[in-house]
Design a protein around this motif. Structure first.
Motif, PDB file in Angstrom:
ATOM      1  N   SER A  26      -8.352   1.077   4.364  1.00  0.00           N
ATOM      2  CA  SER A  26      -7.224   1.866   4.867  1.00  0.00           C
ATOM      3  C   SER A  26      -6.000   0.996   5.151  1.00  0.00           C
ATOM      4  CB  SER A  26      -7.658   2.590   6.134  1.00  0.00           C
ATOM      5  OG  SER A  26      -6.684   3.532   6.514  1.00  0.00           O
ATOM      6  N   LYS A  27      -4.841   1.591   5.011  1.00  0.00           N
ATOM      7  CA  LYS A  27      -3.561   0.875   5.082  1.00  0.00           C
ATOM      8  C   LYS A  27      -3.365   0.081   6.366  1.00  0.00           C
ATOM      9  CE  LYS A  27      -1.221   5.105   6.551  1.00  0.00           C
ATOM     10  NZ  LYS A  27      -2.468   5.861   6.659  1.00  0.00           N
ATOM     11  N   GLU A  28      -3.931   0.529   7.485  1.00  0.00           N
ATOM     12  CA  GLU A  28      -3.699  -0.186   8.744  1.00  0.00           C
ATOM     13  C   GLU A  28      -4.393  -1.551   8.797  1.00  0.00           C
ATOM     14  OE1 GLU A  28      -6.890   2.933   9.937  1.00  0.00           O
ATOM     15  OE2 GLU A  28      -5.226   2.779   8.528  1.00  0.00           O
ATOM     16  N   PHE A  29      -5.254  -1.833   7.808  1.00  0.00           N
ATOM     17  CA  PHE A  29      -5.965  -3.112   7.792  1.00  0.00           C
ATOM     18  C   PHE A  29      -5.409  -4.081   6.744  1.00  0.00           C
ATOM     19  CE2 PHE A  29      -9.179   0.139   9.047  1.00  0.00           C
ATOM     20  CZ  PHE A  29      -9.218  -0.204  10.385  1.00  0.00           C
ATOM     21  N   LEU A  30      -4.233  -3.809   6.229  1.00  0.00           N
ATOM     22  CA  LEU A  30      -3.677  -4.623   5.152  1.00  0.00           C
ATOM     23  C   LEU A  30      -2.723  -5.713   5.645  1.00  0.00           C
ATOM     24  CD1 LEU A  30      -2.930  -1.841   2.505  1.00  0.00           C
ATOM     25  CD2 LEU A  30      -5.032  -3.135   2.894  1.00  0.00           C
ATOM     26  N   GLU A  34      -5.010 -13.462   4.029  1.00  0.00           N
ATOM     27  CA  GLU A  34      -6.160 -14.091   3.388  1.00  0.00           C
ATOM     28  C   GLU A  34      -6.913 -13.038   2.568  1.00  0.00           C
ATOM     29  OE1 GLU A  34      -6.257 -13.624   6.821  1.00  0.00           O
ATOM     30  OE2 GLU A  34      -5.172 -15.405   7.415  1.00  0.00           O
ATOM     31  N   ARG A  35      -7.813 -13.514   1.712  1.00  0.00           N
ATOM     32  CA  ARG A  35      -8.651 -12.596   0.941  1.00  0.00           C
ATOM     33  C   ARG A  35      -9.942 -12.268   1.668  1.00  0.00           C
ATOM     34  NH1 ARG A  35      -8.364 -14.118  -5.421  1.00  0.00           N
ATOM     35  NH2 ARG A  35      -6.116 -14.293  -5.552  1.00  0.00           N
ATOM     36  N   THR A  36     -10.171 -12.870   2.801  1.00  0.00           N
ATOM     37  CA  THR A  36     -11.415 -12.677   3.539  1.00  0.00           C
ATOM     38  C   THR A  36     -11.170 -11.859   4.803  1.00  0.00           C
ATOM     39  OG1 THR A  36     -11.084 -14.756   4.722  1.00  0.00           O
ATOM     40  CG2 THR A  36     -12.375 -14.848   2.687  1.00  0.00           C
ATOM     41  N   GLY A  37     -12.269 -11.379   5.375  1.00  0.00           N
ATOM     42  CA  GLY A  37     -12.180 -10.650   6.628  1.00  0.00           C
ATOM     43  C   GLY A  37     -11.966  -9.155   6.483  1.00  0.00           C
ATOM     44  N   ARG A  83      -3.666  -1.530  -4.467  1.00  0.00           N
ATOM     45  CA  ARG A  83      -3.923  -2.628  -3.524  1.00  0.00           C
ATOM     46  C   ARG A  83      -5.109  -3.498  -3.926  1.00  0.00           C
ATOM     47  NH1 ARG A  83      -4.920   1.352   1.476  1.00  0.00           N
ATOM     48  NH2 ARG A  83      -3.022   2.091   0.552  1.00  0.00           N
ATOM     49  N   GLU A  84      -4.844  -4.786  -4.023  1.00  0.00           N
ATOM     50  CA  GLU A  84      -5.878  -5.754  -4.378  1.00  0.00           C
ATOM     51  C   GLU A  84      -6.868  -5.950  -3.230  1.00  0.00           C
ATOM     52  OE1 GLU A  84      -5.941  -9.884  -6.954  1.00  0.00           O
ATOM     53  OE2 GLU A  84      -4.188  -9.413  -5.740  1.00  0.00           O
ATOM     54  N   HIS A  85      -6.495  -5.488  -2.046  1.00  0.00           N
ATOM     55  CA  HIS A  85      -7.372  -5.594  -0.883  1.00  0.00           C
ATOM     56  C   HIS A  85      -8.659  -4.790  -1.076  1.00  0.00           C
ATOM     57  CE1 HIS A  85      -3.264  -6.336   0.435  1.00  0.00           C
ATOM     58  NE2 HIS A  85      -3.749  -7.035   1.444  1.00  0.00           N
ATOM     59  N   ALA A  86      -8.631  -3.780  -1.943  1.00  0.00           N
ATOM     60  CA  ALA A  86      -9.827  -2.951  -2.148  1.00  0.00           C
ATOM     61  C   ALA A  86     -10.991  -3.775  -2.697  1.00  0.00           C
ATOM     62  CB  ALA A  86      -9.500  -1.755  -3.038  1.00  0.00           C
ATOM     63  N   ASP A  92     -16.117  -8.872   0.260  1.00  0.00           N
ATOM     64  CA  ASP A  92     -16.320  -9.454   1.581  1.00  0.00           C
ATOM     65  C   ASP A  92     -17.455  -8.754   2.326  1.00  0.00           C
ATOM     66  OD1 ASP A  92     -15.236 -11.504   3.442  1.00  0.00           O
ATOM     67  OD2 ASP A  92     -14.864  -9.774   4.732  1.00  0.00           O
ATOM     68  N   TYR A  93     -17.669  -7.487   2.046  1.00  0.00           N
ATOM     69  CA  TYR A  93     -18.769  -6.758   2.671  1.00  0.00           C
ATOM     70  C   TYR A  93     -20.120  -7.244   2.128  1.00  0.00           C
ATOM     71  CZ  TYR A  93     -21.560  -2.981   4.585  1.00  0.00           C
ATOM     72  OH  TYR A  93     -22.514  -2.271   5.281  1.00  0.00           O
TER      73      TYR A  93
END
Length: 194
Positions: A26-30, A34-37, A83-86, A92-93
């Motif tokens: 979700s957007k609030e965690f972007l 870093e790529r971790t966490g 988003r590359e965060h996906a 990371d999970y």
């Protein structure tokens, strides 16, 4: 990136279609750079209620899947924003492989570039895997070299992947690492053109 060749794991059956990247992370965690966490926020609004309590009916709360490295979902996985965060949050999970009938193009490419293996199987094959995974802890072996997914019951599913990305994943290379494979050629070119 770490190399991927064989991954043997219980599958996590995410029985949902059109999972978009805002549901993945979700957007609030972007806000992190870093790529971790990001793993702790994977599917956050499905995993937790408004008070931060775990939703017991969501698949990631099921202890049978707690060490799973393979996520199985329905079609159009990773749709929505680019988003590359996906893929970062999925990796990371603890997942290394996602199996679905189809993926959003940008998400699919982001997976490959970040060391996450997206596998496309036929709808019927994915539905069969989902059913097996929901009924019991079902283990499969993904073999990237032979492009197969083989269940503990011996049923094999076949997929294909572009040879360029296959070599990158097998070797654990990102695009910068791949460039370094040609370092001697680059040096030779530079010496000839200085």
């Amino acid at each position: 990136m770490k190399p991927i060749n064989k991954v043997t794991s219980v599958i996590t059956p995410l029985d949902r279609k059109n999972v978009d990247t805002d549901q993945i992370i979700s957007k609030e965690f972007l806000k992190r750079i870093e790529r971790t966490g990001f793993g702790e926020f994977l599917f956050y609004h499905w995993r937790f209620d408004e008070d931060g309590n775990e939703q017991e009916d969501f698949v990631l709360a099921d202890k049978r899947y707690s060490t799973s490295q393979i996520l199985v979902a329905h079609e159009n996985f990773g749709c929505g924003s680019s988003r590359e965060h996906a893929p970062w949050s999925i990796l990371d999970y603890g997942f290394n492989v996602i199996i679905a009938p189809s993926f959003a193009d940008i998400f699919y490419n982001n997976c490959l570039k970040n060391g996450l293996l997206p596998i496309t199987l036929e709808v019927e094959e994915v539905e069969e895997l989902l059913l097996k995974g929901q009924n019991a802890a079902y283990t499969v072996t993904v073999n990237l070299e032979s492009e197969t997914v083989t269940g503990e019951d011996g049923v094999a599913y076949f997929f294909s992947i572009d040879s360029y990305y296959k070599q990158m994943l097998l070797n654990g290379w990102d695009e910068i690492s791949l460039t370094f494979q040609y370092e001697s050629h680059i040096k030779k070119y530079e010496e000839q053109h200085i």
